[in-house]
Scaffold this active site. Structure first.
Site, PDB file in Angstrom:
ATOM      1  N   ASP A  16      44.292  39.021  44.482  1.00 23.23           N
ATOM      2  CA  ASP A  16      45.044  37.793  44.189  1.00 23.23           C
ATOM      3  C   ASP A  16      45.749  37.216  45.420  1.00 23.23           C
ATOM      4  O   ASP A  16      45.619  36.043  45.748  1.00 23.23           O
ATOM      5  CB  ASP A  16      46.070  38.055  43.078  1.00 23.23           C
ATOM      6  CG  ASP A  16      46.906  39.315  43.324  1.00 23.23           C
ATOM      7  OD1 ASP A  16      46.652  40.033  44.314  1.00 23.23           O
ATOM      8  OD2 ASP A  16      47.800  39.588  42.508  1.00 23.23           O
TER       9      ASP A  16
ATOM     10  N   HIS B 233      39.360  40.814  42.074  1.00 24.69           N
ATOM     11  CA  HIS B 233      38.803  41.840  41.185  1.00 24.69           C
ATOM     12  C   HIS B 233      39.053  41.446  39.729  1.00 24.69           C
ATOM     13  O   HIS B 233      39.944  40.668  39.423  1.00 24.69           O
ATOM     14  CB  HIS B 233      39.420  43.203  41.479  1.00 24.69           C
ATOM     15  CG  HIS B 233      40.912  43.169  41.407  1.00 24.69           C
ATOM     16  ND1 HIS B 233      41.582  43.045  40.213  1.00 24.69           N
ATOM     17  CD2 HIS B 233      41.836  43.168  42.387  1.00 24.69           C
ATOM     18  CE1 HIS B 233      42.867  42.987  40.457  1.00 24.69           C
ATOM     19  NE2 HIS B 233      43.066  43.047  41.763  1.00 24.69           N
TER      20      HIS B 233
END
Ligand SMILES: *[C@@H]1O[C@H](CO)[C@@H](O)[C@H](O)[C@H]1NC(C)=O
Ligand SMILES: *[C@@H]1O[C@H](CO)[C@@H](O)[C@H](O)[C@H]1NC(C)=O
Ligand SMILES: *[C@@H]1O[C@H](CO)[C@@H](O)[C@H](O)[C@H]1NC(C)=O
Ligand SMILES: *[C@@H]1O[C@H](CO)[C@@H](O)[C@H](O)[C@H]1NC(C)=O
Ligand SMILES: *[C@@H]1O[C@H](CO)[C@@H](O)[C@H](O)[C@H]1NC(C)=O
Ligand SMILES: *[C@@H]1O[C@H](CO)[C@@H](O)[C@H](O)[C@H]1NC(C)=O
Ligand SMILES: *[C@@H]1O[C@H](CO)[C@@H](O)[C@H](O)[C@H]1NC(C)=O
Ligand SMILES: *[C@@H]1O[C@H](CO)[C@@H](O)[C@H](O)[C@H]1NC(C)=O
Ligand SMILES: *[C@@H]1O[C@H](CO)[C@@H](O)[C@H](O)[C@H]1NC(C)=O
Length: 481
Positions: free
Chosen positions: A340, A79
């Site tokens: 991540d 994101h």
């Protein structure tokens, strides 16, 4: 703008004003700068919490090598820039700020020294509902990052869309991740987004087993304790900063851990505002130490320091390998959006960014071979390209694979003999099969959960999830819409 295109612009400009009779510039500015200031760019030390920056490249051309054409592309993107989560992040920042405020008279000149800016600084989370959400304001806004990645990729990979098919966009089921997928899609498809893209939301639940962009590894014995331990890690340099602030502001009693929270908070500030005065309150050396705290976390908890996590990454490397072997007939674009900690395992499973020795816990290795700001800053992404290439003096005609991390080509150590330091597909395949332990063997996922990834083949062409329907819930995280 990449340095390559800046250079091209500069050369074009110089040649337009001072081209000599040989047709190339002979006077004027240096052709190449002799200072290299990027080493000091704070975005390389704001860890995974600060804005996107391109990876420091090896100089290998990002553009497709001459004689090659990309015929399949696989994007795995985090994101974009966002607000902190409340739990474990924003709650700590609010606590430290309140602790600080309690020690000073609340007038316009109470803060001194490196913290003098606090006399008119305000915390940037002005609406607590925004905790966890993608950011929408400022020069580094996450929604803008996602959109502009889409427009850039349209230019690079637009030839892969036949201008007829409905193309799936895969997102894990988490609000900020879904918004990133949507804004990327709008950037890529432009006026065709509402009808030609189909957002597919893949639940983050562990019950998805291997049929997931965010697989869980129940067998990993230290996953939780590793993360919990990392969040309270500090470095001596952070204690130096605490002592400095405390001596400049009598009554203040910051600890090294408080400073770690403040540095996190500063990194996040840039996701919302173009400027953070906290950046200069800390020295460069303190930022280097802060960045390393996060390198250690990713390396040991969700990266190459954990065999279990490499096995987690194998789900994606295996599925994309199968698609590459089948070629574009099974789809030419696979746009996937995650977090991540779902990308670092994949990078490790590809055999990339593996330090020669485990990272030391109490000293910083220079050079540091595992920098999360080069792998998963906000908006960080791994792009795998399958290329069909003509023969060159160096390589035969055939199919080759390249990995690009944050817009820098990262060759595979054991296989780089193709055009543009790429790897022949057949060699890539065996490298992928050998490089990582298998998820199904290592992670002990319940046999009642899916055992392999299926959605890349069986996806929905419905556009029902392409847009947010109504307001986003208060601090919304997990969601399937
Ligand atoms: C490969 O070679 C053929 C024949 O010379 C040529 O038509 C084609 O454009 C080349 N492909 C690329 C990607 O350069
Ligand atoms: C400082 O004063 C401002 C304005 O009077 C007030 O809004 C704020 O809450 C005060 N802060 C503290 C920490 O007391
Ligand atoms: C894409 O959008 C353009 C502009 O609205 C339109 O002309 C074209 O028909 C669209 N293509 C598809 C496949 O819907
Ligand atoms: C596709 O839609 C069906 C019906 O709504 C749903 O059961 C399935 O989970 C969806 N699959 C994906 C990959 O979104
Ligand atoms: C695997 O999971 C089962 C329960 O699903 C558990 O009984 C077993 O101990 C686990 N094995 C390992 C090696 O974690
Ligand atoms: C500062 O905090 C520490 C604990 O973090 C405490 O032991 C010490 O007494 C405090 N000092 C002052 C001056 O408040
Ligand atoms: C660093 O600490 C972790 C535990 O937090 C440990 O597993 C690892 O072995 C340590 N690394 C070195 C090089 O000592
Ligand atoms: C690539 O694969 C070919 C055929 O399997 C093999 O002969 C060659 O040694 C491999 N090269 C590398 C660099 O792995
Ligand atoms: C690789 O992925 C394919 C497709 O999802 C699956 O059928 C196969 O079992 C997987 N193999 C391994 C070794 O994970």
């Amino acid at each position: 703008m990449s340095s390559t295109s800046l250079l091209a612009l500069g050369l074009a400009f110089i040649s337009s004003v001072s081209a000599g009779r040989h047709g190339y510039p002979q006077f004027g500015e240096k052709q190449f700068s002799q200072s290299f200031l990027d080493g000091y760019n704070l975005l390389k030390f704001t860890s995974s919490l600060g804005p996107y920056s391109d990876r420091v490249s090896y100089g290998v051309d990002r553009n497709t090598p001459a004689g090659c054409q990309v015929d399949q592309v696989f994007l795995l993107m985090r994101h974009g820039e966002r607000y902190p989560d409340y739990s474990g992040f924003g709650s700590n920042y609010e606590t430290v700020l309140a602790k600080m405020a309690a020690t000073q008279k609340n007038d316009s000149s109470s803060w001194k020294g490196d913290l003098a800016f606090l006399n008119d600084w305000t915390y940037y989370v002005d609406d607590p509902a925004m905790y966890s959400q993608e950011s929408y304001s400022g020069a580094y806004a996450g929604l803008a990052d996602a959109y502009s990645r889409g427009t850039d990729y349209r230019l690079r990979y637009g030839h892969l869309w036949d201008k007829k098919s409905v193309v799936p966009i895969f997102s894990s089921g988490y609000e900020r991740v879904i918004e990133t997928a949507r804004y990327f899609g709008q950037g890529f498809f432009g006026y065709n987004y509402s009808t030609s893209a189909a957002v597919n939301i893949i639940s983050e639940s562990a019950t998805q087993g291997a049929n997931s962009l965010t697989p869980s590894c129940p067998a990993d014995p230290t996953y939780v304790s590793c993360l919990v331990g990392s969040f309270s890690r500090t470095m001596p340099e952070l204690g130096v900063a605490a002592a400095r602030f405390n001596s400049q502001n009598p009554g203040l009693n910051l600890t090294a851990l408080d400073v770690s929270y403040l540095m996190q908070m500063a990194a996040f500030e840039l996701n919302v505002r173009a400027y953070t005065p906290w950046a200069e309150a800390f020295t460069l050396d303190e930022w280097v130490a802060y960045g390393y705290i996060w390198d250690l976390m990713y390396y040991y908890c969700v990266g190459p320091g954990s065999d279990y996590q490499i096995a987690v990454g194998q789900v994606y490397t295996n599925a994309t390998r199968v698609l590459m072997e089948a070629g574009p007939k099974s789809g030419s674009m696979f746009w996937s959006f995650v977090h991540d900690a779902n990308i670092t395992p994949v990078v490790a499973a590809l055999g990339l960014d593996i330090p020669a020795n485990p990272l030391p816990n109490d000293t910083i290795p220079f050079p540091n071979q595992y920098r999360v700001a080069d792998i998963v800053p906000m908006g960080g992404h791994l792009t795998l390209e399958r290329m069909t290439c003509n023969a060159t003096v160096k390589s035969t005609a055939g199919i080759y694979v390249r990995a690009v991390i944050n817009e820098a080509v990262v060759p595979f150590n054991a296989c780089q003999n193709g055009p543009g330091y790429s790897c022949p597909l057949a060699n890539y395949s065996s490298l992928i099969v050998d490089a990582a332990p298998r998820f199904d063997e290592k992670c002990n996922t319940s046999s009642s959960y899916p055992q392999y990834l299926d959605f890349f083949w069986n996806y929905n062409t419905s556009t029902q999830y392409n847009f947010q329907d109504g307001p986003i819930g208060y601090q919304l995280t997990d969601t399937n819409v």
